[in-house]
Motif scaffolding. Structure first.
Motif, short mmCIF file in Angstrom:
data_model
loop_
_atom_site.label_atom_id
_atom_site.label_comp_id
_atom_site.label_asym_id
_atom_site.label_seq_id
_atom_site.Cartn_x
_atom_site.Cartn_y
_atom_site.Cartn_z
N CYS A 156 0.84 -1.20 0.00
CA CYS A 156 0.00 0.00 0.00
C CYS A 156 0.88 1.26 0.00
O CYS A 156 1.78 1.38 0.82
CB CYS A 156 -0.89 -0.02 1.24
SG CYS A 156 -1.74 1.54 1.54
N CYS A 159 0.42 2.92 3.71
CA CYS A 159 0.85 2.30 4.97
C CYS A 159 1.79 1.11 4.78
O CYS A 159 2.32 0.59 5.76
CB CYS A 159 -0.35 1.89 5.80
SG CYS A 159 -1.17 0.37 5.24
N GLU A 161 1.09 -1.91 3.84
CA GLU A 161 0.45 -3.22 3.99
C GLU A 161 0.49 -3.96 2.65
O GLU A 161 0.18 -3.37 1.62
CB GLU A 161 -1.00 -3.01 4.42
CG GLU A 161 -1.88 -4.27 4.45
CD GLU A 161 -1.74 -5.07 5.75
OE1 GLU A 161 -0.88 -4.72 6.60
OE2 GLU A 161 -2.47 -6.06 5.89
N CYS A 178 -6.85 -0.82 0.41
CA CYS A 178 -6.09 -1.32 1.56
C CYS A 178 -7.02 -1.47 2.77
O CYS A 178 -7.57 -0.49 3.25
CB CYS A 178 -4.96 -0.36 1.90
SG CYS A 178 -4.04 -0.88 3.37
N CYS A 181 -5.57 0.77 6.00
CA CYS A 181 -5.66 2.22 6.12
C CYS A 181 -6.78 2.81 5.25
O CYS A 181 -7.02 4.01 5.29
CB CYS A 181 -4.33 2.88 5.77
SG CYS A 181 -3.97 2.87 4.00
ZN LIG Z 1 -2.69 0.97 3.61
#
Ligand SMILES: [Zn+2]
Ligand SMILES: [Zn+2]
Length: 269
Positions: A156, A159, A161, A178, A181
């Motif tokens: 992401c 963030c 991820e 995501c 977030c």
């Molecule tokens: Zn994220």
């Protein structure tokens, strides 16, 4: 295909947690997050949150930890003791360390914290991650207009991820979402969202019996998978976190077929 791979109880707990995070997010001062959009860093795959200035209100953070403790204890009363010890262990310095380590996906730090303090292995990281998310979501909301694309392999753009969820929008455009977030960004429909491979021989679709609106895109090059959900027919669009939760059975299918769950590809430094 069985949808109930995960217990109803677990799903309900997750739903309650997502709701709690929504409430927490609204109690945040919007100015506590100040993103610094560095184009070069973003193109190199550095997540926005890594460069954002975030003021953590430690008393709020501790309050949230208490809230999550109450919720978890409702489902598992034996957790109450662990949550009490966490409360007594978290002085300001330790709370700050938790935030930093949760940002860095530092599983090792949380595992040793649990061991040193006789806590169940999963609890510290789970709690830290849960209370970090409203800050990540606020950051994403602030920069969303500037986020068009991600860097394949970097997860992401907000963030970090790992990618696992996409929605089809408009004419069938693939938009990655995501669940951590709530940021979203565009990707090519035919490309693997992990490595960018767009060879139709090696990027394939696993269709799921009885699921017309859900597919799993798999890649033979990197063995990654992405859940692709056509939510265009949905009357009410769920949040990415809810959609991710409601399609968790697809993660099990992908993993049973040998494709990687996003978390496993993440480096912990
Ligand atoms: Zn994220
Ligand atoms: Zn790939």
């Amino acid at each position: 295909m069985k949808k109930s791979v995960v217990s109803k109880e677990y799903q309900k707990l997750q739903k309650d947690i997502i709701q709690l995070q929504e409430q927490w997010k609204t109690s945040l001062d919007p100015d506590c997050v100040r993103p610094n959009l560095d184009k070069a860093a973003m193109e190199a795959g550095v997540p926005v949150t890594a460069l954002a200035a975030i003021d953590f209100d430690i008393s709020l953070f501790l309050q949230w930890i208490e809230d999550i403790g109450v919720l978890l204890s409702k489902y598992q009363p034996e957790i109450e003791t662990s949550m009490q010890s966490i409360k007594s262990l978290l002085d300001e310095e330790t709370a700050k360390r938790w935030i930093d380590e949760a940002f860095a996906f530092n599983y090792i730090y949380f595992a040793s914290f649990a061991e040193e303090n006789n806590l169940d292995g999963w609890i510290p990281q789970f709690v830290a991650e849960t209370v970090l998310r409203p800050y990540l979501q606020l950051t994403a909301a602030k920069v969303q207009d500037e986020i068009q694309h991600g860097v394949h392999g970097a997860g992401c753009p907000v963030c970090g991820e790992p990618v696992r969820l996409a929605q089809l929008e408009g004419e069938g455009k693939k938009v990655l979402h995501c669940p951590r977030c709530s940021a979203h960004w565009n990707d090519r429909r035919v490309a693997c969202s992990h490595c960018g491979n767009n060879d139709h021989e090696t990027v394939k679709i696993l269709t799921i019996e009885g699921e017309s609106a859900a597919q799993i895109q798999i890649c033979e090059e990197c063995k990654g998978y992405t859940k692709v959900i056509d939510t265009r027919q949905y009357i009410v669009k769920p949040t990415p976190a809810m959609l991710d939760l409601n399609t968790i059975h697809l993660d099990f299918v992908a993993q049973e077929h040998g494709y990687k769950s996003a978390g496993e590809t993440k480096q912990t430094n």
